[in-house]
Design a protein around this motif. Structure first.
Motif, PDB file in Angstrom:
ATOM      1  N   UNK A 191       8.504   2.038 -11.163  1.00 55.75           N
ATOM      2  CA  UNK A 191       7.040   2.144 -11.202  1.00 55.75           C
ATOM      3  C   UNK A 191       6.575   3.473 -10.634  1.00 55.75           C
ATOM      4  N   UNK A 192       7.135   3.882  -9.510  1.00 48.80           N
ATOM      5  CA  UNK A 192       6.700   5.162  -8.919  1.00 48.80           C
ATOM      6  C   UNK A 192       7.230   6.328  -9.750  1.00 48.80           C
ATOM      7  N   UNK A 219       0.824  -3.448  -9.441  1.00 48.99           N
ATOM      8  CA  UNK A 219       1.147  -2.833 -10.734  1.00 48.99           C
ATOM      9  C   UNK A 219       0.051  -3.024 -11.771  1.00 48.99           C
ATOM     10  N   UNK A 262       2.537   1.316 -13.304  1.00 42.42           N
ATOM     11  CA  UNK A 262       2.474   2.176 -12.118  1.00 42.42           C
ATOM     12  C   UNK A 262       1.860   1.393 -10.973  1.00 42.42           C
ATOM     13  N   UNK A 263       2.176   1.820  -9.744  1.00 43.11           N
ATOM     14  CA  UNK A 263       1.643   1.162  -8.554  1.00 43.11           C
ATOM     15  C   UNK A 263       0.248   1.730  -8.271  1.00 43.11           C
ATOM     16  N   UNK A 287      -1.058   3.813  -5.186  1.00 41.79           N
ATOM     17  CA  UNK A 287      -0.755   5.235  -4.974  1.00 41.79           C
ATOM     18  C   UNK A 287      -1.419   6.116  -6.023  1.00 41.79           C
ATOM     19  N   UNK A 288      -2.406   5.551  -6.721  1.00 42.09           N
ATOM     20  CA  UNK A 288      -3.139   6.344  -7.716  1.00 42.09           C
ATOM     21  C   UNK A 288      -4.576   6.461  -7.235  1.00 42.09           C
ATOM     22  N   UNK A 289      -5.092   7.672  -7.150  1.00 40.76           N
ATOM     23  CA  UNK A 289      -6.501   7.817  -6.778  1.00 40.76           C
ATOM     24  C   UNK A 289      -7.366   7.397  -7.955  1.00 40.76           C
ATOM     25  N   UNK A 318      -0.185  10.041  -0.898  1.00 37.93           N
ATOM     26  CA  UNK A 318      -0.967   8.841  -0.619  1.00 37.93           C
ATOM     27  C   UNK A 318      -0.208   7.827   0.233  1.00 37.93           C
ATOM     28  N   UNK A 319       1.042   8.118   0.531  1.00 36.72           N
ATOM     29  CA  UNK A 319       1.743   7.342   1.569  1.00 36.72           C
ATOM     30  C   UNK A 319       1.479   8.012   2.912  1.00 36.72           C
ATOM     31  N   UNK A 321       0.800  -1.225   0.000  1.00 37.34           N
ATOM     32  CA  UNK A 321       0.000   0.000   0.000  1.00 37.34           C
ATOM     33  C   UNK A 321       0.830   1.271   0.000  1.00 37.34           C
ATOM     34  N   UNK A 322       2.150   1.149  -0.102  1.00 34.06           N
ATOM     35  CA  UNK A 322       2.998   2.342  -0.045  1.00 34.06           C
ATOM     36  C   UNK A 322       4.011   2.417  -1.190  1.00 34.06           C
ATOM     37  N   UNK A 323       3.722   1.759  -2.298  1.00 35.69           N
ATOM     38  CA  UNK A 323       4.556   1.950  -3.485  1.00 35.69           C
ATOM     39  C   UNK A 323       5.857   1.163  -3.511  1.00 35.69           C
ATOM     40  N   UNK A 379       5.154   8.272 -12.390  1.00 39.92           N
ATOM     41  CA  UNK A 379       4.173   9.341 -12.100  1.00 39.92           C
ATOM     42  C   UNK A 379       4.587  10.294 -10.990  1.00 39.92           C
TER      43      UNK A 379
END
Ligand SMILES: Cc1cc2nc3c(=O)[nH]c(=O)nc-3n(C[C@H](O)[C@H](O)[C@H](O)COP(=O)(O)OP(=O)(O)OC[C@H]3O[C@@H](n4cnc5c(N)ncnc54)[C@H](O)[C@@H]3O)c2cc1C
Ligand code: FES
Ligand code: FES
Lengths: 162, 289
Positions: free
Chosen positions: B103-104, A56, A64-65, A68-70, B39-40, A48-50, B107
Motif C-alpha cells: 500500500x505504501x 486503505x 493506498x493508506x 499518509x496522504x494529504x 507524514x509519519x 496513522x503511520x502506514x 506512492x
C-alpha cells in the motif's frame, strides 16, 4: 498559537463517483477529511503511520493508506471507499464472499482488506494464494488469522469470472 | 508539544516553481513527494509544504548511456519496471521488495527514500554499488553528485537551500556485472537493522571492480573500501577462498550505533554475515563457487 493562521485550501475530491468541494487545512489527511468532513466512516483509523492498512482507499485505482496522504494533495483524484463498491444496494462480489467465508470478525480491517482485494482482482483476475497473501501484506487483521480472508478473496475471484 | 501545523500548502506545476518556493522559505519548507516519511515524522517546524507530486518526474528510462530514474518514480513502479529486469539493474528493483507494504509502495518515491537520508534507507546501497549519480536542480541550475557523496549524516544530505533531487542516473554497467541486495530487519517490512549491496564486474575470470555498500551501520550508507580492494584483481576461485576474510574486513569498516532496532555488536556481526552471503550469491551466479 498552534493551528492559527493556517491557510485553507479548496479541493475537489471525486469520491465514489461524486465530486465534493471541500476546504481543508494544510496538514489534514485524506483519512481525516473522508471521515470527518464527508462522513465516510467506513474508512478506519488504526495506526496513522502506514502500517496497518485500516485506512486503505483506492486512489486512481490503486490501494493506498489514506492516513499518509494529504487531502490537499488528493485534489482531482478519483477516490473509492468501501461505501462506493456496492451496486445500487447489491453488495460487491468481494463483500459477499467475505460474508460467506466468515472472513469478518470485528470488521475493523474489512473495508481496507476488501479494497485491496478489489484492486488486486482488477489487475489480476486469477491470483494464486501466494499472490493474494502478498497483496494483503499491508492490511493487518487482529482477529481472523487471515485464512478465511484469503479464502474469501480466492472465492470472490471465481464469482467475478462467472 | 508543538504539532505539525504548516501555514500554507503549495502544489507546484514546474520544477522552477518548486525551486523558487524552496529558496524563499528555506528550512521552514518541506518537500512533499509521496509523504510516507514526512507524514509519519510530522516535523513541527514545517511552515510551508511544497507538493512536488505532480511534477513530470515519474519515469524510468533506459538509454545507451544508462538508466534514468525520475525522483517521483514510486517503489512499486520500480519493482515492476521492464527497464530494471536485466542484470545488474535488477538489483534496484530487488531493493524495493522488502520495503514497507504494497500500500505504501504505491506512492512512496525513490527520491523521498534518498532525500530523507535515513542511514537505514533501502534504495541507496544498490544505487551506490552501481555508481549512480544524483541529478539536482536548484536556484543556480543543475548539478550532479555521486550518490556515494550525497549523504553527510543521519537525515542530512548535500542538498542546499532551494535545491531538489530531480533524477537518479545509473551509468551503463560494463559487461559481466552482477549485483545483489540483502536486508535484515526484524520483519521484512521493518526498517533495516543492516542492509548491503555488493556488485562485482568480472573480466577474463578476474574481478575488475567491486563495490560493497552497507546501510544502517554508520551515519550514512558506506562503502567498505578496504574489503573491496581485497577483491579487485582476484580470480573467482581465489575470491571464493577469501570471502570470509573479505566479509570480516567489511564488518570492521562499519561504525554502528545501538538503538531501539539493534545493538551495535549485532549490527556488526550481521554486516559480516550479509556480506558473506552476498558474495556467495554472486560467486554462484558467476559460476566460480
Ligand atoms: C509502513 C512503512 C514502512 C516503511 N518501510 C521502509 C523500509 O523497509 N525501508 C525504507 O528504506 N523505507 C521505509 N519506509 C520509509 C518510506 O516509505 C520511504 O523512505 C519512501 O521511499 C519515502 O518516499 P516518499 O515519497 O513517501 O517521501 P516523502 O515523505 O514525500 O519525503 C521524504 C523526505 O525527503 C524529502 N524529499 C522528497 N522528495 C524529494 C526530492 N525530490 N528532492 C528533495 N527532497 C525530497 C522530503 O522533504 C522529506 O523530507 C517505510 C515507511 C512506512 C510508512
Ligand atoms: S491508519 Fe493508515 S495504515 Fe494504519
Ligand atoms: S476482523 Fe477484526 S481486525 Fe480483521
Amino acid at each position: 498559537m498552534v493551528g492559527k493562521g493556517q491557510k485553507m485550501i479548496r479541493v475537489t475530491l471525486n469520491v465514489n463517483g461524486r465530486d465534493y468541494v471541500v476546504e481543508v487545512k494544510p496538514h489534514w489527511t485524506l483519512l481525516h477529511v473522508l471521515r470527518d468532513q464527508l462522513g465516510l466512516t467506513g474508512v478506519k483509523y488504526g495506526c496513522g503511520t502506514g502500517e496497518c492498512g485500516a485506512c486503505t482507499v483506492l486512489i486512481d485505482g490503486k490501494p493506498m493508506t489514506s492516513c499518509l496522504v494529504l487531502a490537499a494533495s488528493a485534489d482531482g483524484r478519483k477516490i473509492v471507499t468501501i461505501e462506493g463498491i456496492a451496486d445500487k444496494g447489491k453488495l460487491h462480489p468481494i463483500q459477499e464472499a467475505f460474508i460467506e467465508a466468515g472472513a469478518i470478525q470485528c470488521g475493523y480491517c474489512t473495508p481496507g482488506m476488501i479494497l485491496t482485494a478489489k484492486a488486486l482482482l482488477e489487475k489480476n483476475p486469477n491470483p494464486t494464494e501466494e499472490e493474494v497473501r502478498r497483496a494483503i501484506d499491508g492490511n493487518l487483521c487482529r482477529c481472523t488469522g487471515y485464512v478465511k480472508i484469503v479464502k474469501a478473496i480466492l472465492e470472490a475471484a471465481k464469482k467475478m469470472k462467472a | 508539544m508543538p504539532l505539525f501545523r504548516p501555514k500554507e500548502y503549495f502544489r507546484v506545476a514546474t520544477v522552477g516553481e518548486a525551486v523558487s518556493l524552496l529558496k524563499r522559505f528555506g528550512g521552514a519548507a518541506a518537500i512533499l513527494a509521496g509523504g510516507t516519511d514526512l507524514l509519519v515524522a510530522k516535523p513541527p517546524h514545517v511552515e510551508y509544504i511544497v507538493d512536488i507530486s505532480r511534477l513530470p518526474l515519474n519515469y524510468i528510462k533506459k538509454g545507451a548511456r544508462g538508466v534514468r530514474i525520475g525522483a517521483l518514480a514510486t517503489l512499486n513502479d520500480i519493482a515492476a519496471s521492464p527497464e530494471l529486469r536485466e542484470e545488474p539493474y535488477d538489483v534496484i528493483a530487488r531493493s524495493t521488495w522488502d520495503m514497507g507494504t504494497p500500500l505504501t509502495k504505491n506512492f512512496a518515491t525513490i527520491g523521498g527514500n534518498i532525500c530523507n537520508a535515513a542511514p537505514s534507507a533501502d534504495m541507496p546501497p544498490s544505487l551506490i554499488a552501481l555508481d549512480a549519480e544524483a541529478r539536482i536542480i536548484g536556484p543556480r541550475g543543475k548539478r550532479r553528485v555521486f550518490l556515494e557523496d550525497f549523504f553527510i549524516g543521519p537525515k542530512k544530505s548535500v542538498l542546499k537551500r532551494g535545491e531538489l533531487l530531480a533524477e537518479i542516473f545509473v551509468p551503463r554497467a560494463p559487461a559481466n556485472t552482477k549485483a545483489v541486495f540483502l536486508k535484515k530487519g526484524r520483519t521484512s517490512e521493518d526498517i533495516a537493522q543492516v542492509n548491503v549491496a555488493v556488485r562485482l564486474t568480472v573480466d577474463d575470470g578476474l574481478c575488475k571492480a567491486a563495490r560493497i555498500v552497507l546501510g544502517a551501520v554508520a551515519p550514512t550508507p558506506i562503502r567498505a573500501k578496504a574489503a573491496e580492494r581485497m577483491l579487485e584483481g582476484k580470480g573467482l576461485k581465489e575470491i571464493s577462498q577469501i570471502m570470509v576474510d573479505v566479509a570480516r574486513k567489511a564488518a570492521e569498516e562499519t561504525k554502528p550505533i545501538s538503538d531501539v532496532r539493534a545493538p551495535a555488536e549485532y549490527r556488526r556481526s550481521v554486516a559480516e554475515v550479509l556480506t558473506k552471503r552476498a558474495l556467495l550469491n554472486l560467486m554462484e551466479r558467476f559460476g566460480g563457487a
